[in-house]
Scaffold this motif. Structure first.
Motif, PDB file in Angstrom:
ATOM      1  N   ALA A   1      12.115  27.568  28.683  1.00  0.00           N
ATOM      2  CA  ALA A   1      10.654  27.609  28.612  1.00  0.00           C
ATOM      3  C   ALA A   1      10.063  26.653  29.643  1.00  0.00           C
ATOM      4  O   ALA A   1      10.742  26.187  30.561  1.00  0.00           O
ATOM      5  CB  ALA A   1      10.188  27.263  27.197  1.00  0.00           C
ATOM      6  N   SER A   2       8.773  26.328  29.502  1.00  0.00           N
ATOM      7  CA  SER A   2       8.126  25.459  30.489  1.00  0.00           C
ATOM      8  C   SER A   2       8.635  24.029  30.374  1.00  0.00           C
ATOM      9  O   SER A   2       9.025  23.568  29.288  1.00  0.00           O
ATOM     10  CB  SER A   2       6.607  25.479  30.293  1.00  0.00           C
TER      11      SER A   2
ATOM     12  N   CYS B   1       6.611  22.038  27.861  1.00  0.00           N
ATOM     13  CA  CYS B   1       7.021  22.195  26.459  1.00  0.00           C
ATOM     14  C   CYS B   1       8.176  21.243  26.131  1.00  0.00           C
ATOM     15  O   CYS B   1       8.163  20.563  25.099  1.00  0.00           O
ATOM     16  CB  CYS B   1       7.427  23.640  26.202  1.00  0.00           C
TER      17      CYS B   1
ATOM     18  N   SER C   1      11.743  26.800  36.052  1.00  0.00           N
ATOM     19  CA  SER C   1      10.400  26.470  36.505  1.00  0.00           C
ATOM     20  C   SER C   1      10.500  26.060  37.967  1.00  0.00           C
ATOM     21  O   SER C   1      11.575  26.142  38.569  1.00  0.00           O
ATOM     22  CB  SER C   1       9.804  25.336  35.660  1.00  0.00           C
TER      23      SER C   1
ATOM     24  N   TRP D   1       6.907  32.404  28.371  1.00  0.00           N
ATOM     25  CA  TRP D   1       7.148  31.762  29.654  1.00  0.00           C
ATOM     26  C   TRP D   1       7.697  32.729  30.701  1.00  0.00           C
ATOM     27  O   TRP D   1       7.320  32.674  31.875  1.00  0.00           O
ATOM     28  CB  TRP D   1       8.082  30.562  29.488  1.00  0.00           C
TER      29      TRP D   1
ATOM     30  N   THR E   1       4.850  34.788  31.882  1.00  0.00           N
ATOM     31  CA  THR E   1       3.951  33.946  32.673  1.00  0.00           C
ATOM     32  C   THR E   1       4.503  33.736  34.070  1.00  0.00           C
ATOM     33  O   THR E   1       3.776  33.842  35.070  1.00  0.00           O
ATOM     34  CB  THR E   1       3.739  32.595  31.966  1.00  0.00           C
TER      35      THR E   1
ATOM     36  N   ASP F   1       5.301  28.081  22.043  1.00  0.00           N
ATOM     37  CA  ASP F   1       4.885  27.462  23.297  1.00  0.00           C
ATOM     38  C   ASP F   1       3.865  28.285  24.074  1.00  0.00           C
ATOM     39  O   ASP F   1       3.402  27.864  25.136  1.00  0.00           O
ATOM     40  CB  ASP F   1       6.115  27.224  24.174  1.00  0.00           C
ATOM     41  N   GLN F   2       3.499  29.457  23.551  1.00  0.00           N
ATOM     42  CA  GLN F   2       2.599  30.343  24.300  1.00  0.00           C
ATOM     43  C   GLN F   2       1.205  29.741  24.461  1.00  0.00           C
ATOM     44  O   GLN F   2       0.512  30.037  25.442  1.00  0.00           O
ATOM     45  CB  GLN F   2       2.537  31.707  23.611  1.00  0.00           C
TER      46      GLN F   2
ATOM     47  N   ASP G   1       1.451  27.568  27.508  1.00  0.00           N
ATOM     48  CA  ASP G   1       1.463  28.390  28.714  1.00  0.00           C
ATOM     49  C   ASP G   1       0.058  28.888  29.029  1.00  0.00           C
ATOM     50  O   ASP G   1      -0.334  28.974  30.204  1.00  0.00           O
ATOM     51  CB  ASP G   1       2.427  29.564  28.540  1.00  0.00           C
TER      52      ASP G   1
END
Length: 398
Positions: free
Chosen positions: A49-50, A53, A130, A299, A302, A320-321, A324
Motif C-alpha cells: 500500500a502507500s 499508510c 510507491s 492503492w 490509485t 487505507d482508501q 489515498d
C-alpha cells in the motif's frame, strides 16, 4: 500458518531443491518472518500500500505517547492528523485499522498491525510499491524504506495478473469507438459493496452526466438490486454506457479458449461475443478515450491512475482508501472526492456535478500529467525506483 510454512521449507529441501536463502514477505504476513529467522533464512519485506499508510502504522507508539490514540488504537481526539509536511492529512476517525469492517473486529486488526510492526524489525530490507516524488514526505520520515514502484505487469506477461473474474474484452473495442477524453471509467475494485439505493443513485448520476461511461459491476456488487429497475436503466443507457462484470484496468486480452469470451453473468449484463486474436494488450486507463476514473482509491488503482495521468473522482470504501483519497485531493490535487449526504448516500446530483468538475478542470489533468511523467522517470533507467529495485535484486542474489 507458521507450522505449515516451516514444514513446506523442510519438504522442499528434503526433495533436493536448493536451500531457501531468502523469504520475501508482505508486511501483513509478518508472522512468517520469525519462522524464516528460526530456519536461518534472510528476510526482505514488501509493503503493497502507500508509504503514508505504513508510516502512520509505524508511528502508533508516538501517536499513543502524544495522546492522539489510546492503547487500543482508538482516537482520543477528533482532529486531522498530518505526520509531516507533504504527507496527506487524515482525520483520526479514518485510520485504516479502525475502518476495516465491523467495530467488533477492530481489536483483531489493531493487534495484527502492532505485531507486524515488531516483525518488520526482522527484515534486512523493506521495499514498497510507491515512488519518491509521489510520497516525498513519507519517505523522508523513513529513509531506509525503499520505493521500487509504481509496479505493474505489462504486455510481456501476455496474461492478466491478479484478476478475480474473467474479463470482458469488448471494453477495448467499445473504447476505440469513443472520442478522445470523453469516457467516465467507473470501477470499485474487488471488495466494495453498494446497497441498492446507492447503486441506483450512482447509476442515475452517470446517466445525468450525458457522457459515455464504462462501469465495472461485479456479480456481488449490489445484493438485492431490483432487476426490473436495472433492465429499464440498461435500456435507457444502451447507446451511451457499457456495463461489464469485470474488466482489468491493467490490460485487456484475447481469451485463450476457442476464441470465445467467457464471463460471469448472474445479472445478465453481458452477451458472449466473438473476440479476435488481433485484440491488443493495452491498459484501459491508458486509453485515449478515458477522461476520468471514478474509483474506490485502492492503492493499486490509485497508482494506475497516476501512471496513466488520469484524474480521479474518489469514492473510498474502507481501510487505507481514505488516505489515498487525501493524496489525490489534497497533496497531488489530481481529482476530487464525492460528498455523501446526511443519510450517508452520495446523491445522483453529486455524482454528476463532481464528474463534470473533474473533467472540466484542465488543472487536474495537467497535474496528473506531471505526476505521470515523474512516475515514468522513477522507473526508467537511472531513476530512483530503478536504482532501488536493482539494489533489492542484488541483495537477494547474495
Amino acid at each position: 500458518m507458521p507450522g505449515y510454512l516451516e514444514a513446506l521449507v523442510g519438504e522442499m529441501e528434503a526433495a533436493g531443491r536448493p536451500k531457501v536463502r531468502w523469504l520475501v514477505g508482505d508486511v501483513n504476513m509478518g508472522w512468517s518472518f520469525p519462522v524464516a529467522k528460526r530456519l536461518g533464512i534472510r528476510v526482505a519485506s514488501f509493503w503493497p500500500a502507500s508509504m503514508a499508510c505504513l508510516a502512520i502504522m509505524l508511528k502508533i507508539p508516538k501517536l499513543i505517547q502524544d495522546g492522539v490514540l489510546d492503547d487500543k488504537g482508538w482516537p482520543v481526539r477528533e482532529e486531522t492528523l498530518q505526520l509531516a509536511p507533504g504527507m496527506p492529512p487524515l482525520h483520526t476517525s479514518l485510520l485504516s485499522w479502525n475502518n476495516a469492517g465491523a467495530p467488533e473486529g477492530q481489536p483483531i486488526i489493531y493487534d495484527l498491525v502492532c505485531r507486524n510492526n515488531k516483525f518488520s524489525d526482522l527484515a534486512e530490507i523493506v521495499v514498497t510499491n510507491s515512488f519518491q516524488e509521489a510520497e516525498a514526505g513519507a519517505f523522508k520520515l523513513f529513509p531506509d524504506i525503499l520505493p521500487i514502484g509504481p509496479l505493474f505487469a505489462d504486455g510481456a506477461f501476455q496474461k492478466p495478473v491478479g484478476s478475480f473474474l474473467p474479463e470482458d474484452e469488448r471494453c477495448l473495442r467499445w473504447l476505440d469507438a469513443r472520442a478522445d477524453g470523453s469516457v467516465v471509467y467507473v470501477a470499485f475494485g474487488s471488495m466494495a459493496i453498494f446497497d441498492p439505493r446507492q447503486f441506483q443513485e450512482l447509476a442515475e448520476g452517470l446517466e445525468l452526466t450525458g457522457r459515455p461511461f464504462l462501469w465495472v459491476v461485479r456479480p456481488d456488487f449490489t445484493p438485492g438490486l431490483d432487476m426490473a429497475w436495472l433492465q429499464a436503466f440498461q435500456r435507457r443507457v444502451a447507446g451511451t454506457g457499457m456495463i461489464v462484470s469485470w474488466c482489468s484496468q491493467q490490460q485487456v486480452r484475447p481469451c485463450q479458449t476457442h476464441n470465445k469470451l467467457h464471463t460471469i453473468e448472474p445479472l445478465n449484463f453481458l452477451n458472449n461475443t466473438d473476440v479476435h486474436d488481433s485484440v491488443l494488450f493495452r491498459q484501459v486507463l491508458a486509453h485515449r478515450a478515458v477522461a476520468c476514473f471514478v474509483s474506490h482509491c485502492g492503492w493499486n488503482s490509485t497508482l494506475e491512475a497516476v501512471r496513466n495521468g488520469v484524474p480521479v473522482l474518489c469514492w473510498p470504501y474502507f481501510c487505507d482508501q481514505f488516505l489515498d483519497r487525501s493524496y489525490v485531493t489534497d497533496v497531488w490535487r489530481t481529482g476530487l472526492a464525492v460528498a455523501p449526504g446526511e443519510d450517508g448516500v452520495v446523491a445522483k446530483e453529486e455524482v454528476r456535478g463532481k464528474v463534470d468538475k473533474v473533467i472540466g478542470d484542465a488543472g487536474f489533468r495537467k497535474r496528473a500529467g506531471w505526476l505521470k511523467d515523474a512516475a515514468a522517470e522513477c522507473v526508467g533507467e537511472d531513476g530512483s525506483s530503478y536504482k532501488n529495485f536493482t539494489r533489492f535484486v542484488e541483495l537477494l542474489s547474495e
